[in-house]
Design an enzyme around this catalytic site. Structure first.
Site, PDB file in Angstrom:
ATOM      1  N   ILE A 126       5.783   2.874  -3.587  1.00 10.49           N
ATOM      2  CA  ILE A 126       6.431   1.993  -4.559  1.00 10.49           C
ATOM      3  C   ILE A 126       5.559   0.774  -4.836  1.00 10.49           C
ATOM      4  CG2 ILE A 126       8.444   0.557  -5.042  1.00 10.49           C
ATOM      5  CD1 ILE A 126      10.103   2.457  -3.324  1.00 10.49           C
ATOM      6  N   ALA A 170       0.813  -1.217   0.000  1.00  8.66           N
ATOM      7  CA  ALA A 170       0.000   0.000   0.000  1.00  8.66           C
ATOM      8  C   ALA A 170       0.844   1.264   0.000  1.00  8.66           C
ATOM      9  CB  ALA A 170      -0.935   0.012   1.206  1.00  8.66           C
ATOM     10  N   VAL A 172      14.019  -4.461  -2.454  1.00 10.07           N
ATOM     11  CA  VAL A 172      13.966  -3.064  -2.885  1.00 10.07           C
ATOM     12  C   VAL A 172      14.143  -2.132  -1.691  1.00 10.07           C
ATOM     13  CG1 VAL A 172      12.513  -1.306  -3.998  1.00 10.07           C
ATOM     14  CG2 VAL A 172      12.469  -3.680  -4.822  1.00 10.07           C
ATOM     15  N   ASP A 177      19.804   2.678 -10.145  1.00  6.74           N
ATOM     16  CA  ASP A 177      21.042   3.421 -10.387  1.00  6.74           C
ATOM     17  C   ASP A 177      21.520   3.215 -11.826  1.00  6.74           C
ATOM     18  OD1 ASP A 177      21.205   4.018  -7.492  1.00  6.74           O
ATOM     19  OD2 ASP A 177      21.634   1.887  -7.343  1.00  6.74           O
ATOM     20  N   HIS A 228      23.917   0.000  -3.068  1.00  9.28           N
ATOM     21  CA  HIS A 228      22.917   0.998  -3.456  1.00  9.28           C
ATOM     22  C   HIS A 228      22.946   2.098  -2.391  1.00  9.28           C
ATOM     23  CE1 HIS A 228      19.359   2.923  -4.933  1.00  9.28           C
ATOM     24  NE2 HIS A 228      18.681   2.680  -3.822  1.00  9.28           N
ATOM     25  N   ARG A 257      19.253   5.330 -13.999  1.00 10.40           N
ATOM     26  CA  ARG A 257      19.605   6.736 -13.831  1.00 10.40           C
ATOM     27  C   ARG A 257      20.871   7.078 -14.606  1.00 10.40           C
ATOM     28  NH1 ARG A 257      18.552   6.833  -7.244  1.00 10.40           N
ATOM     29  NH2 ARG A 257      16.371   7.582  -7.320  1.00 10.40           N
TER      30      ARG A 257
END
Length: 339
Positions: free
Chosen positions: A29, A26, A142, A172, A200, A175
């Site tokens: 993401i 919920a 994640v 990454d 990360h 990006r």
């Protein structure tokens, strides 16, 4: 703990659905993930999916709303939809688990406090996966700190192969492609063989030494000063820049990267290219076992293999070792949960 269930039957002629669990379903993401998965963006237009959405009890009502919306979309590929406030129930027989929910960093929290708070969450989720998930389940972490959370979850799921766990560094990677496209005046599809090494975090190393732009080395199109002084910091700090700009952390782009990761993992990386995934270190590139470290990988038949034989100059080696050191420091900070 109780399950809230709704079943959507796509018909008896379709392929058996893949069971997919999403924790923190919920949240921003998770919300962005669920609809794209149900639409077929992750596993393809012919593969039905059954979603098993997991939230903490306090978010049960919000999860009900997400499920209502998913039902209202009438996705042809959505073969089943369940909501849970228990990880063990939510991971029952899943083929793919996407561990999104994590404790965010609060005001006054030190990094070690965040590590410990999430260590408890991901150790419990690892035990639940070990008990309930399909033995071949693929697990993508994640929630941050993703690399160390993946290590914790894997360690607490001893009956699942460590290679079935990964932490997401595809955000990454993506990006980096976007920044290169802006600099070179091209499109992200013009680039191949980008690499994210390590954690990360702000120590990650975006490496363009082996990347190509329209078949030629990227290094022929960008100068060393821009690469080292502008590009690398921009990728490392992109998350903070987004928070500053929109007042909230990356959600849609993180969900998109998670979908990209699982799609490549399950369906294979494009011919002649690779992706970046944080997987258990095995000694490749002098990164010793004991951490989840992002490498360039190719995927085939549900397996991710580290690309071997790439050269690393002194500049790259220094940055690869720095991010490795951070990962081992994180691991040491949660060592009690890794026994």
């Amino acid at each position: 703990m109780r399950a809230r269930f709704s079943s959507l039957n796509p018909g008896d002629t379709m392929t058996d659905p893949v069971r997919i669990a999403i924790t923190g379903a919920a949240g921003n993401i998770g919300y962005a993930l669920a609809f794209r998965i149900a639409a077929g963006n992750m596993l393809g237009p012919d593969q039905p999916v059954s979603l098993q959405l997991i939230e903490i009890p306090a978010a049960a009502q919000a999860l009900e709303g997400v499920m209502m919306e998913l039902s209202d979309c009438a996705f042809p590929l959505l073969a089943g939809l369940q909501g849970f406030d228990s990880a063990e129930e939510g991971f029952k027989d899943v083929d793919i688990a996407m561990l999104v929910g994590a404790r965010p960093r609060g005001a006054g929290m030190e990094r070690k406090d965040l590590l410990l708070a999430n260590a408890e969450i991901f150790s419990a989720q690892g035990r639940a996966l070990n008990t309930a998930a399909a033995r071949g389940c693929k697990v993508l972490v994640v929630g941050n700190p993703a690399n160390t959370n993946a290590l914790i979850a894997s360690t607490n799921a001893p009956d699942l192969p460590p290679e079935n766990f990964a932490a997401m560094t595809r955000l990454d990677h993506n990006r980096s492609l976007a920044q290169l496209a802006l600099r070179c005046g091209g499109h992200v599809n013009d680039f191949q063989r980008m690499i994210i090494w390590g954690n990360h975090s702000s120590t990650q190393f975006p490496d363009i030494a082996h990347a190509t732009f329209r078949g030629k080395p990227v290094t022929e199109s960008v100068d060393k000063g821009w690469y080292r002084e502008t590009f690398i910091p921009a990728v490392q700090k992109r998350g903070a820049a987004i928070i500053k700009a929109r007042g909230a952390s990356s959600a849609a782009s993180a969900a998109s990267a998670a979908i990209d990761t699982v799609r490549d993992w399950m369906l294979g990386t494009p011919e002649g290219d690779w992706t970046s995934m944080a997987i258990p270190a095995d000694g490749s590139y002098r990164i010793e076992p004991g951490v989840f470290y992002s490498h360039p990988v190719t995927c085939r038949d549900g397996k991710a293999e580290i690309v071997q034989g790439l050269g690393c100059d002194a500049f790259a080696r220094e940055r690869m070792e720095a991010t490795d050191a951070e990962l081992r420091e994180e691991r040491d900070g949660v060592s009690d949960l890794l026994d």
